[in-house]
Structure formats: C-alpha cells, structure tokens
Scaffold this motif. Sequence first.
Motif, PDB file in Angstrom:
ATOM      1  N   PRO A  22      52.932  33.053 -67.062  1.00  0.00           N
ATOM      2  CA  PRO A  22      52.681  34.479 -66.810  1.00  0.00           C
ATOM      3  C   PRO A  22      53.967  35.290 -66.937  1.00  0.00           C
ATOM      4  O   PRO A  22      55.059  34.774 -66.699  1.00  0.00           O
ATOM      5  CB  PRO A  22      52.196  34.519 -65.363  1.00  0.00           C
ATOM      6  N   ILE A  23      53.830  36.556 -67.329  1.00  0.00           N
ATOM      7  CA  ILE A  23      54.982  37.450 -67.359  1.00  0.00           C
ATOM      8  C   ILE A  23      54.631  38.752 -66.660  1.00  0.00           C
ATOM      9  O   ILE A  23      53.465  39.091 -66.502  1.00  0.00           O
ATOM     10  CB  ILE A  23      55.476  37.749 -68.792  1.00  0.00           C
ATOM     11  N   VAL A  24      55.664  39.472 -66.232  1.00  0.00           N
ATOM     12  CA  VAL A  24      55.496  40.766 -65.576  1.00  0.00           C
ATOM     13  C   VAL A  24      56.119  41.818 -66.467  1.00  0.00           C
ATOM     14  O   VAL A  24      57.254  41.661 -66.925  1.00  0.00           O
ATOM     15  CB  VAL A  24      56.176  40.769 -64.186  1.00  0.00           C
ATOM     16  N   TYR A  64      62.505  45.256 -72.761  1.00  0.00           N
ATOM     17  CA  TYR A  64      62.834  46.293 -71.780  1.00  0.00           C
ATOM     18  C   TYR A  64      62.251  47.654 -72.129  1.00  0.00           C
ATOM     19  O   TYR A  64      62.082  48.507 -71.267  1.00  0.00           O
ATOM     20  CB  TYR A  64      64.354  46.407 -71.622  1.00  0.00           C
ATOM     21  N   ASP A  65      61.925  47.891 -73.396  1.00  0.00           N
ATOM     22  CA  ASP A  65      61.434  49.209 -73.819  1.00  0.00           C
ATOM     23  C   ASP A  65      59.914  49.305 -73.871  1.00  0.00           C
ATOM     24  O   ASP A  65      59.371  50.266 -74.408  1.00  0.00           O
ATOM     25  CB  ASP A  65      62.018  49.568 -75.188  1.00  0.00           C
ATOM     26  N   ASP A  82      52.899  49.726 -75.983  1.00  0.00           N
ATOM     27  CA  ASP A  82      52.673  50.504 -74.763  1.00  0.00           C
ATOM     28  C   ASP A  82      52.502  49.609 -73.533  1.00  0.00           C
ATOM     29  O   ASP A  82      51.605  49.784 -72.736  1.00  0.00           O
ATOM     30  CB  ASP A  82      51.470  51.421 -74.933  1.00  0.00           C
ATOM     31  N   SER A  83      53.382  48.650 -73.387  1.00  0.00           N
ATOM     32  CA  SER A  83      53.407  47.751 -72.228  1.00  0.00           C
ATOM     33  C   SER A  83      52.119  46.974 -72.035  1.00  0.00           C
ATOM     34  O   SER A  83      51.688  46.718 -70.917  1.00  0.00           O
ATOM     35  CB  SER A  83      53.756  48.534 -70.960  1.00  0.00           C
TER      36      SER A  83
END
Length: 103
Positions: A22-24, A64-65, A82-83
């Motif tokens: 998993p990632i955040v 990071y962007d 868009d994240s």
Amino acid sequence: DLIHIYNLKELNFPPENPTCKPIVNNYDHIFIGGENGIYRTTDEGQHWDTVLSTSKIWSIYNSYDGRMFCCTNNNGIYLSLDSGAVWQQIAQPITFIAVKSIA
C-alpha cells in the motif's frame, strides 16, 4: 514507511488479496493494488473505492507533485496526474511480458 503509519492488519482491505505494498498519497489517501485494479480509501480502510479497473497491479508509485504510476500484469503502465482520482494508460502492454516496476 506505511507500516509505521497504519497497523496494516487493522486496515479493512478490499475482498481480494492485495498484490502490492500500500502507498499513501499527498492527501493521506491509501491505495492498494489487487488482482483487478487499484483501490483507494479516504477513511483509513473503513471503505474502499475502485479507482482503476484493469489487470493485476504489480506496483504503485507516488511522486511529490501528485503524479502516480502503476504497473500492471497485462495492460501496461497507467498514470494519474491528480493524486489517483483519474488514471490513463500511457504504455501499451508488451506481448508475454508483465511490467512489474519502473525506475
């Protein structure tokens, strides 16, 4: 590391088994890859939404962007600008080759 942020055993993962770590992302949403795509939770694992329906997910990367990438078993590489809200295929699959990671 995500293990220090959340107790992974307490996260209520989607019904299928996760296929990658998993990632955040930048908005503290948790993403997990599965056999049929990518799932996202915005409430620490209480509810999960499918954000990408595709083949098995090998890995998910976050920048990071807000850009995110994922590697699939049979459908190439996907990008989200868009994240993680919307995903688009950026690389077609290569016959008989699974993309498991990108550098």
